[in-house]
Design an enzyme around this catalytic site. Structure first.
Site, PDB file in Angstrom:
ATOM      1  N   PRO A   2      -8.755  -3.481   3.684  1.00 18.45           N
ATOM      2  CA  PRO A   2      -8.307  -2.362   4.476  1.00 18.45           C
ATOM      3  C   PRO A   2      -6.950  -1.837   4.013  1.00 18.45           C
ATOM      4  CG  PRO A   2      -8.294  -4.395   5.694  1.00 18.45           C
ATOM      5  CD  PRO A   2      -8.778  -4.713   4.368  1.00 18.45           C
ATOM      6  N   GLU A   3      -6.915  -0.575   3.724  1.00 16.76           N
ATOM      7  CA  GLU A   3      -5.651   0.088   3.440  1.00 16.76           C
ATOM      8  C   GLU A   3      -5.309   0.930   4.670  1.00 16.76           C
ATOM      9  OE1 GLU A   3      -5.459   1.695  -0.543  1.00 16.76           O
ATOM     10  OE2 GLU A   3      -7.064   0.382  -1.206  1.00 16.76           O
ATOM     11  N   HIS A  89     -16.284 -17.384  10.532  1.00 20.16           N
ATOM     12  CA  HIS A  89     -15.168 -16.593  10.027  1.00 20.16           C
ATOM     13  C   HIS A  89     -14.420 -15.839  11.121  1.00 20.16           C
ATOM     14  CE1 HIS A  89     -16.461 -17.750   6.154  1.00 20.16           C
ATOM     15  NE2 HIS A  89     -17.579 -17.055   6.182  1.00 20.16           N
ATOM     16  N   ARG A 107     -11.711 -14.586   4.146  1.00 18.87           N
ATOM     17  CA  ARG A 107     -10.742 -15.155   3.202  1.00 18.87           C
ATOM     18  C   ARG A 107      -9.470 -15.672   3.862  1.00 18.87           C
ATOM     19  NH1 ARG A 107     -10.259 -11.266  -1.936  1.00 18.87           N
ATOM     20  NH2 ARG A 107      -9.041 -12.998  -2.731  1.00 18.87           N
ATOM     21  N   ARG A 151      13.885   3.272  -9.644  1.00 14.09           N
ATOM     22  CA  ARG A 151      12.939   2.206  -9.957  1.00 14.09           C
ATOM     23  C   ARG A 151      12.406   2.308 -11.378  1.00 14.09           C
ATOM     24  NH1 ARG A 151      11.609   0.308  -4.608  1.00 14.09           N
ATOM     25  NH2 ARG A 151      10.204  -1.172  -5.567  1.00 14.09           N
TER      26      ARG A 151
END
Length: 271
Positions: A2-3, A89, A107, A151
DNA sequence: AAAAGCCCCTGGATGC
DNA sequence: TGCATCCAGGGGCTTT
């Protein structure tokens, strides 16, 4: 996983329904990424006052304190009046009088963490360094340009780092860079102002379009109603190594950056 | 301060 | 069918 769009779609799919709910019990499964940071029993009788989002974190506000929920790579949240018995899970159930909020996460890179307040040391460790919300007012193109000037790392890595702008994960980073015509390996500080402005617009466009589509990019994504992602938003480059670019037909290339895969078109993204 | 690596964990796809 | 290998949407922490 999920973003930002998927996390926001998740939030929208249960925030209204859980508001006002009173916690009756808590069930923990296997350990997640971090411990809950409070005794589960201490949450009983607290009322859920709302659900916010910061980056990829869901913030479940309680009348006192809050739960920070992160979906990690494989997590999903479901909320319903009645749920099937917890499976292998399902690692966190918040049982309330209005329904059960459940984190399903094979996970277990996800987490549910209690914080007394946002100023809490735990909350600050997880949220304190986060950058601008890409769909919010704070994400300004000129500020973005000035920040990227500092950066030297590859632009893709800077996007993923999340300390300048949050919510852009591995899929949308590749997609936004394609849309802006920028090579993912280009050092952030070398991007011209017009190119950064294009990237800024591309990030907003990619994320808001995915949001409208219901977080459809992930094949196994489901919102908190259990409705699946429709997978109707076609990726331009992500996961398409060797396939023809949808714009110029050149073969999409795949490289590794910081142990994550990156996809780009060598023609449309020359530098 | 910024950058680069290292992990945490399970399951699905692929290859022999 | 069985087993080994690789890969996956994240991100905090440690080391340079």
């Amino acid at each position: 996983m999920p973003e930002l769009p998927e996390v926001e779609v998740t939030r929208l799919s249960f925030a209204d329904r859980i508001a006002g709910a009173v916690v009756q019990s808590v069930r923990l499964g296997k350990p997640l990424r971090w411990p809950l940071q409070c005794r589960p029993e201490s949450l009983v009788h607290r009322r859920v006052t709302g659900v916010r989002r910061r980056g990829k974190y869901l913030l479940v506000d309680l009348c006192e304190g809050m739960l920070l929920i992160h979906l990690g790579m494989s997590g999903s949240v479901i909320f319903d009046r009645q749920l099937a018995p917890a499976g292998t899970h399902d690692h966190f159930d918040l049982v309330t009088d209005l329904g059960i909020l459940r984190l399903h996460d094979p996970r277990r890179f996800g987490a549910v963490v209690y914080a007394a307040a946002e100023a809490d040391i735990v909350a600050r460790r997880l949220l304190g360094h986060l950058g601008a919300e890409p769909l919010g007012e704070g994400f300004d193109p000129l500020w973005f340009f000035a920040s990227l000037k500092q950066r030297k790392a590859a632009i893709k890595q800077v996007l993923l780092a999340g300390d300048l702008v949050v919510g852009v994960g591995n899929i949308y980073a590749s997609e936004a860079l394609f849309l802006a015509g920028i090579r993912p390996t280009t050092r952030a500080c070398t991007l011209s102002k017009p190119r950064v402005i294009a990237l800024h617009a591309a990030i907003r466009s990619v994320l808001s379009r995915a949001l409208e589509q219901g977080g459809s990019t992930l094949r196994d994504f489901t919102n908190a109603r259990g409705e699946s992602g429709y997978f109707q938003l076609e990726a331009m480059v992500y996961g398409r190594a060797g396939q023809p670019c949808r714009v110029c037909t050149q073969a999409i290339r795949s490289i590794r950056q910081g142990q994550r895969s990156t996809f780009f078109c060598p023609i449309c993204q020359k530098r």
